[in-house]
Design a protein around this motif. Sequence first.
Motif, mmCIF file in Angstrom:
data_model
loop_
_atom_site.group_PDB
_atom_site.id
_atom_site.type_symbol
_atom_site.label_atom_id
_atom_site.label_comp_id
_atom_site.label_asym_id
_atom_site.label_seq_id
_atom_site.Cartn_x
_atom_site.Cartn_y
_atom_site.Cartn_z
ATOM 1 N N UNK A 29 0.860 -1.194 0.000
ATOM 2 C CA UNK A 29 0.000 0.000 0.000
ATOM 3 C C UNK A 29 0.894 1.242 0.000
ATOM 4 N N UNK A 30 0.289 2.383 -0.264
ATOM 5 C CA UNK A 30 1.045 3.643 -0.334
ATOM 6 C C UNK A 30 1.758 3.914 0.996
ATOM 7 N N UNK A 31 1.017 3.755 2.096
ATOM 8 C CA UNK A 31 1.600 4.040 3.414
ATOM 9 C C UNK A 31 2.752 3.088 3.734
ATOM 10 N N UNK A 32 2.573 1.809 3.411
ATOM 11 C CA UNK A 32 3.624 0.816 3.708
ATOM 12 C C UNK A 32 4.888 1.085 2.903
ATOM 13 N N UNK A 33 4.699 1.576 1.686
ATOM 14 C CA UNK A 33 5.842 1.762 0.788
ATOM 15 C C UNK A 33 6.489 3.132 0.922
ATOM 16 N N UNK A 34 5.863 4.041 1.669
ATOM 17 C CA UNK A 34 6.334 5.435 1.713
ATOM 18 C C UNK A 34 7.782 5.548 2.185
ATOM 19 N N UNK A 35 8.020 5.142 3.436
ATOM 20 C CA UNK A 35 9.371 5.297 3.989
ATOM 21 C C UNK A 35 10.393 4.445 3.238
ATOM 22 N N UNK A 36 10.073 3.157 2.929
ATOM 23 C CA UNK A 36 11.050 2.381 2.163
ATOM 24 C C UNK A 36 11.464 3.055 0.856
ATOM 25 N N UNK A 37 10.505 3.650 0.145
ATOM 26 C CA UNK A 37 10.874 4.280 -1.142
ATOM 27 C C UNK A 37 11.733 5.509 -0.935
ATOM 28 N N UNK A 38 11.459 6.246 0.135
ATOM 29 C CA UNK A 38 12.312 7.409 0.448
ATOM 30 C C UNK A 38 13.736 6.913 0.703
ATOM 31 N N UNK A 39 13.830 5.841 1.475
ATOM 32 C CA UNK A 39 15.155 5.288 1.799
ATOM 33 C C UNK A 39 15.861 4.781 0.545
ATOM 34 N N UNK A 40 15.105 4.131 -0.336
ATOM 35 C CA UNK A 40 15.713 3.613 -1.570
ATOM 36 C C UNK A 40 16.276 4.749 -2.401
ATOM 37 N N UNK A 41 15.506 5.835 -2.501
ATOM 38 C CA UNK A 41 15.979 6.994 -3.264
ATOM 39 C C UNK A 41 17.252 7.563 -2.661
ATOM 40 N N UNK A 42 17.273 7.659 -1.336
ATOM 41 C CA UNK A 42 18.456 8.204 -0.655
ATOM 42 C C UNK A 42 19.655 7.280 -0.833
ATOM 43 N N UNK A 43 19.408 5.963 -0.831
ATOM 44 C CA UNK A 43 20.514 5.004 -1.023
ATOM 45 C C UNK A 43 21.134 5.194 -2.401
ATOM 46 N N UNK A 44 20.282 5.358 -3.403
ATOM 47 C CA UNK A 44 20.811 5.554 -4.766
ATOM 48 C C UNK A 44 21.635 6.838 -4.823
ATOM 49 N N UNK A 45 21.087 7.906 -4.218
ATOM 50 C CA UNK A 45 21.795 9.207 -4.220
ATOM 51 C C UNK A 45 23.142 9.097 -3.525
ATOM 52 N N UNK A 46 23.140 8.487 -2.348
ATOM 53 C CA UNK A 46 24.386 8.387 -1.579
ATOM 54 C C UNK A 46 25.386 7.453 -2.243
ATOM 55 N N UNK A 47 24.882 6.428 -2.913
ATOM 56 C CA UNK A 47 25.797 5.522 -3.630
ATOM 57 C C UNK A 47 26.539 6.295 -4.709
ATOM 58 N N UNK A 48 25.785 7.124 -5.424
ATOM 59 C CA UNK A 48 26.420 7.942 -6.469
ATOM 60 C C UNK A 48 27.374 8.945 -5.833
ATOM 61 N N UNK A 49 26.960 9.479 -4.671
ATOM 62 C CA UNK A 49 27.825 10.406 -3.954
ATOM 63 C C UNK A 49 29.122 9.753 -3.504
ATOM 64 N N UNK A 50 29.018 8.519 -3.019
ATOM 65 C CA UNK A 50 30.212 7.789 -2.562
ATOM 66 C C UNK A 50 31.148 7.516 -3.726
ATOM 67 N N UNK A 51 30.538 7.197 -4.858
ATOM 68 C CA UNK A 51 31.320 6.934 -6.076
ATOM 69 C C UNK A 51 32.084 8.186 -6.486
ATOM 70 N N UNK A 52 31.383 9.305 -6.460
ATOM 71 C CA UNK A 52 32.010 10.574 -6.847
ATOM 72 C C UNK A 52 33.132 10.924 -5.873
ATOM 73 N N UNK A 53 32.843 10.743 -4.581
ATOM 74 C CA UNK A 53 33.827 11.075 -3.548
ATOM 75 C C UNK A 53 35.102 10.245 -3.739
#
Lengths: 161, 499
Positions: A29-53
């Motif tokens: 459901x939308x509520x169940x997936x809300x926080x996990x999807x936020x976390x997934x997005x942040x993981x992708x962003x930080x992974x790219x950030x770590x790569x750049x760093x």
Amino acid sequence: MNHWKKVAIAAFLAILFALFFFLNSFNLTFDSALLPRILMGLIVLLSLGALFEAWYKEKHHVHQAHRIDEPDDEELDEIQDEGKINYRRAFIFTLLVALYIFLLDKVGYFIITPIYIIGAYRYLKSMSLLKSVVIAVGFTVFVYAVFVAFLKIPIPMGFLE
Amino acid sequence: MVIDNILMGLQNLLTLPSLLAVIAGTALGLFVGAMPGLSATMAIALLLPLTFGMSPATGISMLCALYMGAMYGGSIAAILIKTPGTPAAAATVIDGYPMAQQGKAGRAMGISLVSSLIGGVLSSIALMTIAPLLGTFAVQFGPVELFSVAVLGITIIGSLSQGSAILGLLSGLIGLLLSMVGMDPISGSPRFTFGNINLFSGVPYTVALIGLFSIPQAIRLIEKDDVVKKHIENFKDRMLPTWDEFKKIFPNTIRSSLIGIFTGIIPGTGGDTACWFAYNEAKRFAKNKEEFGKGSILGLSAAESANNAVVGGALIPTITLGIPGSSATAIIMGGLMIHGIMPGPTLMTEYAGVTYTLIWALMFSNIAMFILGLGFTRVAVNVTRVKNHVLAPIIIILCVIGSFAINNSLFDVLLMFIFGVVGYFMDKIKMPTAPMVVGMILGQMLDTSLHQSLLIGQGSWMIFLENPISAVLLTISLFSILQATPLFGFLKRKIRKAA
């Protein structure tokens, strides 16, 4: 393998991990997936950030700033007496552990554990066969006394059942 | 009310089982700390299943006593063989080993022991005084504040971890995502279980903890050749410092203890940070700075009092806010949760008996550490001779039985192994594992409090900024992330130029 390549592999795996969870979030459901999807997005962003760093540091040979005057890696190496790493030994040891865990249920804890200890010590050549047997038996008895007799935990018995 | 709880805690501790548990935990910590290759965190993780058969207060007291004992035990190998027994004893090597080379190994141990005692007692007093105050404040927290506390915990522990802050935060986020596996607390339906019934109750983080902290350590012990350790002679000189030496180190140990307490309170920093921080401050304040590095008793006492003072400091956010102050306290939190006790603001009220018993146990463990240290340090020297290749398989079998014992599940053993292998590779790329564990601990609280907050705010995210406490906590979180980025350094340089 240099640090940048290691971080690149880790970042790629982290992104795959996030993607895998994302694909499995569509049946929620939308509520169940809300926080996990936020976390997934942040993981992708930080992974790219770590790569750049890591790439930036590799390219510019930036020395990592340390917190509160802690020693740098060279001083730590002196203190901790680093030696050459034998990856083959680490790999085989890990395989032995995997095999031990795989056979736990089938063979039984009190048979496979002494076999594992003796096998590991013989492979590592850390002590004689007699001492290996003594330690193997000793620890098996210790585990029986603490976990079975005292804590009453049902340990997998395997062939002894 | 607080006085009643303090007296109740003391009464609970002054029973034979509890006192024996504290003494046993301290002795075990002393011996484990003395062994290079074993850390206090790993020992607590391995001892955790053994506490299942004990009452919560007794079991957790034993774990805290082990933590305290290991902080002193780490100095034994640091002084005798220039190898810290625990990471928190790294700074002890700088002046402890030269003292041993000058034939004053016993004196170095004695100064280490006395300094550890002072640091430990002061941190226990801090825990007893600060925790109730913070607890009284934190018990008023609602979902909005709890969400911000969880965000703060993750960002601080991620951004202050050793090495790259980005990797630290990434580790924390992965931990948070892993905590989403299992039954969704809001809808009650399974989430990310992939049809595996074993995952319906989630990924047990104590299993992950054992895997992440112990398996990589065991592999590290065997990945290098087991060199013959330098011939370790037992020391013959007296241990206890003279009265003049004590007067000289006393002000220094007080300052270092306060540094240790403060460092412990900050999530993500532990004994390894505190010992260097205190050592550097001791050198800064010293009249004869050239003595440092050549056997200065001030340098030695600074490091040792700080690393023991961390223990009480790290327990403050752990028991009052549910945010572990260090990796070791993350495991102690796991111990509380296994016994059905949720760390956090309610721990000081609903489970006051357990909490105050734990606080008194920490105080008593210092006395036990001092007495055992005087009597058994010479015996503990022998454990420094145990070869790494002998220890590694023993650690594995303890990990296997320990992770099995939590839920009587072989699936947990498999999970432990997977986390262990992941932890090993995380070490290789210098990605800290502690944030992942904290993420797994705080994930459920973050998820539940987020949904409750959005309900209260009728779907508006502004509720987190409209609440003053939440706004302050989130601002600190943002600041802790920014300070770890190059942007902060850039801004600092700009401000200095302008000034």
